[in-house]
Design a protein around this motif. Structure first.
Motif, PDB file in Angstrom:
ATOM      1  N   ILE A 117      -0.236   3.464   3.110  1.00  0.00           N
ATOM      2  CA  ILE A 117       0.813   2.459   3.276  1.00  0.00           C
ATOM      3  C   ILE A 117       0.522   1.330   2.287  1.00  0.00           C
ATOM      4  O   ILE A 117      -0.562   0.756   2.296  1.00  0.00           O
ATOM      5  CB  ILE A 117       0.837   1.913   4.717  1.00  0.00           C
ATOM      6  CG1 ILE A 117       1.127   3.054   5.691  1.00  0.00           C
ATOM      7  CG2 ILE A 117       1.855   0.790   4.839  1.00  0.00           C
ATOM      8  CD1 ILE A 117       1.039   2.652   7.142  1.00  0.00           C
ATOM      9  N   LEU A 118       1.479   1.042   1.427  1.00  0.00           N
ATOM     10  CA  LEU A 118       1.308  -0.032   0.456  1.00  0.00           C
ATOM     11  C   LEU A 118       1.660  -1.357   1.108  1.00  0.00           C
ATOM     12  O   LEU A 118       2.787  -1.567   1.554  1.00  0.00           O
ATOM     13  CB  LEU A 118       2.203   0.215  -0.769  1.00  0.00           C
ATOM     14  CG  LEU A 118       1.908   1.489  -1.558  1.00  0.00           C
ATOM     15  CD1 LEU A 118       2.936   1.660  -2.660  1.00  0.00           C
ATOM     16  CD2 LEU A 118       0.517   1.418  -2.151  1.00  0.00           C
ATOM     17  N   ARG A 119       0.702  -2.224   1.158  1.00  0.00           N
ATOM     18  CA  ARG A 119       0.943  -3.507   1.792  1.00  0.00           C
ATOM     19  C   ARG A 119       1.527  -4.517   0.808  1.00  0.00           C
ATOM     20  O   ARG A 119       2.199  -5.446   1.214  1.00  0.00           O
ATOM     21  CB  ARG A 119      -0.348  -4.059   2.373  1.00  0.00           C
ATOM     22  CG  ARG A 119      -0.841  -3.209   3.506  1.00  0.00           C
ATOM     23  CD  ARG A 119      -2.016  -3.799   4.160  1.00  0.00           C
ATOM     24  NE  ARG A 119      -2.458  -2.916   5.229  1.00  0.00           N
ATOM     25  CZ  ARG A 119      -3.264  -3.272   6.163  1.00  0.00           C
ATOM     26  NH1 ARG A 119      -3.768  -4.479   6.172  1.00  0.00           N
ATOM     27  NH2 ARG A 119      -3.611  -2.429   7.103  1.00  0.00           N
ATOM     28  N   LYS A 120       1.233  -4.327  -0.485  1.00  0.00           N
ATOM     29  CA  LYS A 120       1.745  -5.263  -1.484  1.00  0.00           C
ATOM     30  C   LYS A 120       2.394  -4.467  -2.613  1.00  0.00           C
ATOM     31  O   LYS A 120       1.780  -4.220  -3.645  1.00  0.00           O
ATOM     32  CB  LYS A 120       0.620  -6.134  -2.007  1.00  0.00           C
ATOM     33  CG  LYS A 120      -0.011  -6.972  -0.905  1.00  0.00           C
ATOM     34  CD  LYS A 120      -0.967  -7.971  -1.431  1.00  0.00           C
ATOM     35  CE  LYS A 120      -1.506  -8.766  -0.252  1.00  0.00           C
ATOM     36  NZ  LYS A 120      -2.417  -9.807  -0.657  1.00  0.00           N
ATOM     37  N   PRO A 121       3.648  -4.072  -2.436  1.00  0.00           N
ATOM     38  CA  PRO A 121       4.318  -3.264  -3.460  1.00  0.00           C
ATOM     39  C   PRO A 121       4.563  -4.028  -4.763  1.00  0.00           C
ATOM     40  O   PRO A 121       4.733  -3.419  -5.808  1.00  0.00           O
ATOM     41  CB  PRO A 121       5.630  -2.860  -2.811  1.00  0.00           C
ATOM     42  CG  PRO A 121       5.855  -3.842  -1.729  1.00  0.00           C
ATOM     43  CD  PRO A 121       4.496  -4.298  -1.282  1.00  0.00           C
ATOM     44  N   TRP A 122       4.561  -5.359  -4.735  1.00  0.00           N
ATOM     45  CA  TRP A 122       4.757  -6.127  -5.958  1.00  0.00           C
ATOM     46  C   TRP A 122       3.598  -5.930  -6.914  1.00  0.00           C
ATOM     47  O   TRP A 122       3.783  -5.983  -8.136  1.00  0.00           O
ATOM     48  CB  TRP A 122       4.984  -7.603  -5.654  1.00  0.00           C
ATOM     49  CG  TRP A 122       3.812  -8.285  -4.986  1.00  0.00           C
ATOM     50  CD1 TRP A 122       3.573  -8.378  -3.657  1.00  0.00           C
ATOM     51  CD2 TRP A 122       2.734  -8.928  -5.638  1.00  0.00           C
ATOM     52  NE1 TRP A 122       2.401  -9.049  -3.420  1.00  0.00           N
ATOM     53  CE2 TRP A 122       1.862  -9.406  -4.632  1.00  0.00           C
ATOM     54  CE3 TRP A 122       2.403  -9.165  -6.959  1.00  0.00           C
ATOM     55  CZ2 TRP A 122       0.683 -10.096  -4.928  1.00  0.00           C
ATOM     56  CZ3 TRP A 122       1.233  -9.858  -7.242  1.00  0.00           C
ATOM     57  CH2 TRP A 122       0.393 -10.309  -6.239  1.00  0.00           C
ATOM     58  N   LYS A 123       2.387  -5.665  -6.387  1.00  0.00           N
ATOM     59  CA  LYS A 123       1.237  -5.402  -7.263  1.00  0.00           C
ATOM     60  C   LYS A 123       1.427  -4.104  -8.027  1.00  0.00           C
ATOM     61  O   LYS A 123       1.094  -4.008  -9.202  1.00  0.00           O
ATOM     62  CB  LYS A 123      -0.057  -5.342  -6.455  1.00  0.00           C
ATOM     63  CG  LYS A 123      -0.557  -6.674  -5.982  1.00  0.00           C
ATOM     64  CD  LYS A 123      -1.901  -6.528  -5.295  1.00  0.00           C
ATOM     65  CE  LYS A 123      -2.431  -7.865  -4.837  1.00  0.00           C
ATOM     66  NZ  LYS A 123      -3.735  -7.752  -4.181  1.00  0.00           N
ATOM     67  N   VAL A 124       1.968  -3.108  -7.372  1.00  0.00           N
ATOM     68  CA  VAL A 124       2.224  -1.829  -8.029  1.00  0.00           C
ATOM     69  C   VAL A 124       3.240  -2.026  -9.149  1.00  0.00           C
ATOM     70  O   VAL A 124       3.078  -1.509 -10.260  1.00  0.00           O
ATOM     71  CB  VAL A 124       2.729  -0.784  -7.011  1.00  0.00           C
ATOM     72  CG1 VAL A 124       3.146   0.487  -7.708  1.00  0.00           C
ATOM     73  CG2 VAL A 124       1.669  -0.509  -5.956  1.00  0.00           C
ATOM     74  N   ALA A 125       4.274  -2.795  -8.895  1.00  0.00           N
ATOM     75  CA  ALA A 125       5.299  -3.052  -9.907  1.00  0.00           C
ATOM     76  C   ALA A 125       4.724  -3.823 -11.092  1.00  0.00           C
ATOM     77  O   ALA A 125       4.993  -3.497 -12.254  1.00  0.00           O
ATOM     78  CB  ALA A 125       6.468  -3.813  -9.295  1.00  0.00           C
ATOM     79  N   VAL A 126       3.921  -4.827 -10.816  1.00  0.00           N
ATOM     80  CA  VAL A 126       3.319  -5.634 -11.894  1.00  0.00           C
ATOM     81  C   VAL A 126       2.393  -4.785 -12.740  1.00  0.00           C
ATOM     82  O   VAL A 126       2.457  -4.817 -13.978  1.00  0.00           O
ATOM     83  CB  VAL A 126       2.575  -6.860 -11.310  1.00  0.00           C
ATOM     84  CG1 VAL A 126       1.727  -7.537 -12.376  1.00  0.00           C
ATOM     85  CG2 VAL A 126       3.556  -7.846 -10.715  1.00  0.00           C
ATOM     86  N   PHE A 127       1.515  -4.006 -12.104  1.00  0.00           N
ATOM     87  CA  PHE A 127       0.598  -3.149 -12.863  1.00  0.00           C
ATOM     88  C   PHE A 127       1.353  -2.054 -13.610  1.00  0.00           C
ATOM     89  O   PHE A 127       0.959  -1.655 -14.707  1.00  0.00           O
ATOM     90  CB  PHE A 127      -0.476  -2.558 -11.952  1.00  0.00           C
ATOM     91  CG  PHE A 127      -1.522  -3.550 -11.552  1.00  0.00           C
ATOM     92  CD1 PHE A 127      -2.300  -4.177 -12.513  1.00  0.00           C
ATOM     93  CD2 PHE A 127      -1.726  -3.868 -10.218  1.00  0.00           C
ATOM     94  CE1 PHE A 127      -3.275  -5.092 -12.160  1.00  0.00           C
ATOM     95  CE2 PHE A 127      -2.694  -4.782  -9.848  1.00  0.00           C
ATOM     96  CZ  PHE A 127      -3.474  -5.402 -10.819  1.00  0.00           C
ATOM     97  N   GLY A 128       2.435  -1.568 -13.038  1.00  0.00           N
ATOM     98  CA  GLY A 128       3.265  -0.573 -13.730  1.00  0.00           C
ATOM     99  C   GLY A 128       3.898  -1.145 -14.987  1.00  0.00           C
ATOM    100  O   GLY A 128       3.897  -0.512 -16.049  1.00  0.00           O
ATOM    101  N   ILE A 129       4.439  -2.354 -14.896  1.00  0.00           N
ATOM    102  CA  ILE A 129       5.049  -3.005 -16.050  1.00  0.00           C
ATOM    103  C   ILE A 129       3.993  -3.305 -17.113  1.00  0.00           C
ATOM    104  O   ILE A 129       4.223  -3.085 -18.312  1.00  0.00           O
ATOM    105  CB  ILE A 129       5.798  -4.286 -15.619  1.00  0.00           C
ATOM    106  CG1 ILE A 129       7.017  -3.908 -14.789  1.00  0.00           C
ATOM    107  CG2 ILE A 129       6.193  -5.124 -16.819  1.00  0.00           C
ATOM    108  CD1 ILE A 129       7.717  -5.082 -14.141  1.00  0.00           C
TER     109      ILE A 129
END
Length: 97
Positions: free
Chosen positions: A3-15
């Motif tokens: 379960i991803l608790r902070k999906p914004w981190k995934v988006a930032v690292f993806g970008i």
């Protein structure tokens, strides 16, 4: 199950990862073409010059197809005689006086 608790981190690292890949690919293309040649292409596209000297060995970079005529005229004024053309190569010989 993760379960991803902070999906914004995934988006930032993806970008950030995508930007890094773009920079790496751009650097590879520039390294393959050569930074000096890219500067010469930029000079051709931003000025009214149609032909520029690439190096001291007599290699020229031209912008369009009428460059052949321009090159023949300039080289004949400097004492060279047009011999033939093969593809993008022009063969000239020096007039002996």
């Amino acid at each position: 199950m993760i379960i991803l608790r902070k999906p914004w981190k995934v988006a930032v690292f993806g970008i950030i990862g995508i930007v890094v890949l773009i920079v790496i690919f751009a650097a590879a293309i520039i390294n393959n073409i050569g930074f000096h040649n890219i500067k010469l292409m930029y000079t051709l596209s931003t000025t009214d010059k149609q032909i520029v000297l690439m190096d001291g060995k007599g290699n020229y970079l031209g912008e369009d197809r009428s460059v052949g005529i321009l090159l023949k005229e300039r080289m004949s004024s400097k004492g060279w005689i047009y011999v033939r053309e093969e593809g993008a190569n022009f063969f000239l010989k020096r007039e002996m006086n």
